[in-house]
Design an enzyme around this catalytic site. Sequence first.
Site, PDB file in Angstrom:
ATOM      1  N   LYS A 260       6.083  -1.680   2.871  1.00 15.05           N
ATOM      2  CA  LYS A 260       5.898  -2.015   4.291  1.00 15.05           C
ATOM      3  C   LYS A 260       7.123  -2.771   4.810  1.00 15.05           C
ATOM      4  O   LYS A 260       7.932  -3.270   4.033  1.00 15.05           O
ATOM      5  CB  LYS A 260       4.646  -2.869   4.452  1.00 15.05           C
TER       6      LYS A 260
ATOM      7  N   TYR B 298      30.980 -22.391  17.138  1.00 17.87           N
ATOM      8  CA  TYR B 298      30.193 -23.143  18.127  1.00 17.87           C
ATOM      9  C   TYR B 298      30.030 -24.597  17.729  1.00 17.87           C
ATOM     10  O   TYR B 298      29.727 -24.908  16.580  1.00 17.87           O
ATOM     11  CB  TYR B 298      28.811 -22.520  18.277  1.00 17.87           C
TER      12      TYR B 298
HETATM   13  C1  LIG Z   1       1.992  -7.171   1.441  1.00 22.47           C
HETATM   14  C2  LIG Z   1       0.757  -6.907   0.713  1.00 22.47           C
HETATM   15  C3  LIG Z   1       0.780  -6.699  -0.675  1.00 22.47           C
HETATM   16  C4  LIG Z   1       2.007  -6.898  -1.531  1.00 22.47           C
HETATM   17  O1  LIG Z   1       2.125  -8.259  -1.881  1.00 22.47           O
HETATM   18  P1  LIG Z   1       3.304  -8.758  -2.842  1.00 22.47           P
HETATM   19  O2  LIG Z   1       3.037 -10.205  -2.975  1.00 22.47           O
HETATM   20  O3  LIG Z   1       4.580  -8.492  -2.118  1.00 22.47           O
HETATM   21  O4  LIG Z   1       3.193  -7.991  -4.090  1.00 22.47           O
HETATM   22  C5  LIG Z   1      -0.402  -6.323  -1.294  1.00 22.47           C
HETATM   23  N1  LIG Z   1      -1.531  -6.177  -0.581  1.00 22.47           N
HETATM   24  C6  LIG Z   1      -1.601  -6.382   0.743  1.00 22.47           C
HETATM   25  C7  LIG Z   1      -2.880  -6.203   1.453  1.00 22.47           C
HETATM   26  C8  LIG Z   1      -0.462  -6.768   1.443  1.00 22.47           C
HETATM   27  O5  LIG Z   1      -0.533  -7.004   2.746  1.00 22.47           O
END
Ligand SMILES: *Cc1c(COP(=O)(O)O)cnc(C)c1O
Length: 342
Positions: free
Chosen positions: A33, A251
Amino acid sequence: MSKIIISKENYHHNLGLLVKKAGSKDKIMVVIKDNAYGHGLEIMAKLAKDYGIKKAAVKTLQEALLVENLFDEVLILANHPPAEVVDSNISFAVHSLEFLQKFPKNSKIHLNIDTGMHRNGILMSQVQEALEYIEQNSLILKGVFTHFRSADDMNGELFWQQENWKKAKQEAKQKIEELNLNMPAFHSCNSAALLRSKDEIKDDFARCGIATYGYTHIDKNIDTFDLKPVLSLYASRLSSRVLKSQEKVGYGGVYEAKKDMIISTYDIGYGDGFFRYDGLGDLKIANGQKILGRVSMDSLCIKGDKQSICLFNDASELSLYFKTITYEILTKLMPWITREVV
Ligand SMILES: *Cc1c(COP(=O)(O)O)cnc(C)c1O
């Protein structure tokens, strides 16, 4: 040009470690994701597929459509119910009863059960009602899952939530059999919960994100793991000049030369998703040098005149410095930065 280098070797090394923990390649769903935590969605999807991973999780339908042909199943974690059925190997996480009722018939879904995180998911007391609704409304139940809130932490919370999950799972299984639905996949572990599990997991698979990219935030008193960071960020030189003694750069002029020195400006700034260092604290880039003065939107300044400079090859130090987590350092990296696999 600024560049992100992705190490295929390190990624496959991390997958190897997780596969060994889980028991087989089929027991890993890679979480890609948010542009694969900033690494590049399609690049990481291909590398996962090359390794033999068959399942992936993404954030939105838009992301799922880009990678669906590489996997047997792509689970969308945070999309709203689509207006029309998505007829493919794409499935949707369902986060509440209200949400469930908005899915078109024949949608493929994974039912999220709230076992204690209280972020998303139906209540454990709603499992029966949800399953009956699924059966009566011809939804296709592909999975039942939960998410742990404290898998990184040195306390008993993970075990408490795992007990809740065990109960929820038993109850769901029983009800699914009664309703004559096809048995779905059950899944609960993220990276940390999988890494911490002592035996092969009892679920059908684990959803692994951060560990595949080489990181964990599991309390070091619990255990440490041989994970290797996958991403390095490089900036390339835009211009050089001599900063004379007592001249200031950037800056606010917060960096002042003690004596004449050559400095160069590089093409990464906070607009590219690199955190905005204010030029004051003790932050070092990969080669031990310091950033001179404040980071600008599109550039930053470093002593010398090297053509290309590695800003980081391990997000851990940046995450500590900025009091955040590696997830955030990585996901912020903008998609327009060129990604290259080595
Ligand atoms: C993002 C997410 C994961 C992955 O978690 P990690 O700590 O990066 O392994 C797993 N399950 C859900 C529902 C998530 O939103």
